[in-house]
Scaffold this motif. Structure first.
Motif, short mmCIF file in Angstrom:
data_model
loop_
_atom_site.label_atom_id
_atom_site.label_comp_id
_atom_site.label_asym_id
_atom_site.label_seq_id
_atom_site.Cartn_x
_atom_site.Cartn_y
_atom_site.Cartn_z
N GLY A 1 -10.73 -73.27 18.70
CA GLY A 1 -10.35 -74.24 17.67
C GLY A 1 -9.16 -73.80 16.84
N HIS A 2 -9.15 -72.52 16.44
CA HIS A 2 -8.01 -72.02 15.66
C HIS A 2 -6.72 -72.09 16.46
CE1 HIS A 2 -10.62 -69.44 12.69
NE2 HIS A 2 -10.64 -70.74 12.41
N ALA A 3 -6.81 -71.89 17.77
CA ALA A 3 -5.61 -72.00 18.61
C ALA A 3 -5.06 -73.42 18.57
CB ALA A 3 -5.95 -71.59 20.05
N ILE A 4 -5.96 -74.41 18.62
CA ILE A 4 -5.53 -75.82 18.54
C ILE A 4 -4.86 -76.09 17.20
CG2 ILE A 4 -6.35 -78.22 18.45
CD1 ILE A 4 -8.58 -77.37 20.43
N GLU A 5 -5.48 -75.64 16.11
CA GLU A 5 -4.92 -75.88 14.78
C GLU A 5 -3.54 -75.24 14.62
OE1 GLU A 5 -7.79 -75.96 11.23
OE2 GLU A 5 -8.76 -74.61 12.66
N ALA A 6 -3.42 -74.00 15.06
CA ALA A 6 -2.15 -73.29 14.89
C ALA A 6 -1.05 -73.92 15.74
CB ALA A 6 -2.33 -71.82 15.25
N GLU A 7 -1.39 -74.32 16.97
CA GLU A 7 -0.38 -74.87 17.87
C GLU A 7 0.06 -76.27 17.44
OE1 GLU A 7 2.31 -75.04 20.99
OE2 GLU A 7 1.20 -73.31 20.23
N GLN A 8 -0.90 -77.07 16.97
CA GLN A 8 -0.58 -78.44 16.59
C GLN A 8 0.09 -78.53 15.21
OE1 GLN A 8 -1.18 -81.20 18.83
NE2 GLN A 8 -1.31 -79.31 20.01
N GLY A 9 -0.12 -77.50 14.40
CA GLY A 9 0.34 -77.55 13.00
C GLY A 9 -0.86 -77.85 12.12
N TYR A 10 -1.08 -77.02 11.09
CA TYR A 10 -2.28 -77.15 10.27
C TYR A 10 -2.38 -78.53 9.63
CZ TYR A 10 -2.46 -72.13 10.92
OH TYR A 10 -2.51 -70.87 11.49
N GLY A 11 -3.52 -79.18 9.85
CA GLY A 11 -3.75 -80.49 9.27
C GLY A 11 -3.60 -81.64 10.24
#
Length: 354
Positions: free
Chosen positions: A248-258
């Motif tokens: 999940g953190h990988a998705i958040e970091a790659e997509q941009g937080y938020g």
């Protein structure tokens, strides 16, 4: 009023769960040991609850910091803004910080409290489901960095946590559903009875039945309090609370937080962890489907963004805080209601779910 305790010797503290804590007399004042209080909140929560909270603090000298809303606000820049406000307003070591808001506000306020004059008191008043069942309890505080989520922070316990169930009725549906990812997590990682309870009560939860919500939040907080009491600084069993978070953190970091809410990313991460567990023959396809069905019921995503490649995931997962000696460590369910940490997952095995 329901209450329970996080048992950490001299750092122990109570969690209060009740309807109306923000509008009625609450235990808040008795947990403030000075006259100076600073409330940290955001532009969404402040119009709803700030004045009511300040009325409960009429015997104190109160000022406030109002940040913008969103995960992107959990930044070093806003941490510095809080520090500057505290210094400019001559707050001392005996001041108390109060976090009024969701996980972003709770995390950055707690980190500020840990650092200001080497540590001052703070109190959590979480107003989102995710923060009520997870981030407000346990003392993990942090800010984000473009290279990793929650990589700059401290373990620092609050003096109390006050949970007003009524705040969930002003919460957008998407935010409520995102919080359900962390709720479901407790059932998958270590409480099969709770997972079954969630499945049986999902309609009442979605309808926001107050009695059911109160029980759900209390069970989540008790689960977390029990784990934190055993392992405050995540050297052992507490790491299990990160089920789904490495993905999940990988998705958040790659997509941009938020772009994806934290709970949305965790929901997908839990599905990926379950699919990996199934691939490794720890759980059955029927168990994976049970997990997916409950997650989907709350309109949460179960697939990573199509634009993310295997290499995108790996570059972020390689920075995960659980990793030791360069080894990737993942939390994987070995049954619904049981999970373990693995440090021997190969890239080939990860390819199966990413």
């Amino acid at each position: 009023m329901a209450s329970l305790n996080v048992s950490l010797d001299e750092r122990s503290y109570p969690i209060y769960i009740e309807s109306g804590l923000l509008s009625n007399n609450s235990p808040l004042p008795k947990h403030i040991n000075s006259k100076r209080v600073c409330i940290v909140t955001n532009t969404v929560v402040a119009p709803l609850y700030l004045e009511a909270l300040k009325q409960q603090l009429s015997d104190f000298i109160v000022d406030e910091i109002i940040l913008a809303d969103g995960e992107a606000q959990k930044s070093l820049a806003n941490f510095e803004k809080i520090m500057e406000h505290m210094l400019a307003n001559t707050h001392g070591r005996d001041s108390t910080l109060i976090a009024l808001g969701g996980g972003v506000i709770g995390d950055i306020t707690g980190f500020a409290a840990a650092c200001y004059q080497r540590g001052i008191d703070f109190i959590q008043i979480p107003t989102t489901l995710l923060s009520q069942v997870d981030s407000s309890v346990g003392g993990k505080t942090a800010v984000n960095h473009p290279l990793g989520k929650n990589m700059i922070g401290a373990f620092y316990q609050p003096k109390a946590v006050l949970i007003d169930i009524d705040s969930l009725f002003t919460l957008p549906v998407r935010e409520f559903n995102a919080g359900m990812a962390e709720v479901i997590k407790y059932g998958i990682l270590g409480d099969k009875e709770f997972f079954d309870w969630l499945s049986n009560n999902k309609a009442a939860i979605k309808a926001k039945d107050k009695v059911v919500l109160a029980e759900m939040i209390q069970r989540c907080c008790q689960n977390k309090a029990d784990i934190v009491s055993q392992d405050e600084k995540e050297s052992g069993v507490r790491a299990l609370l990160n089920l789904g978070h490495t993905f999940g953190h990988a998705i958040e970091a790659e997509q941009g937080y938020g772009v994806w809410l934290h709970g949305e990313a965790v929901a997908t991460g839990m599905v990926q962890a379950a699919q990996l567990a199934e691939h490794l023959n720890y759980i059955s396809s029927a168990e994976t489907q049970q997990i997916i069905d409950l997650i989907v019921y709350f309109d949460l995503p179960i697939k990573a963004p199509a634009s993310m490649t295997f290499d995108d995931f790996i570059k972020h997962m390689a920075r995960d805080k659980k990793n030791l000696g360069g080894k990737l460590r993942l939390i994987i369910p070995t049954a619904i209601g049981k999970s373990e940490m693995f440090d021997n997952i190969t890239h080939e095995q990860l390819h199966h779910v990413i």
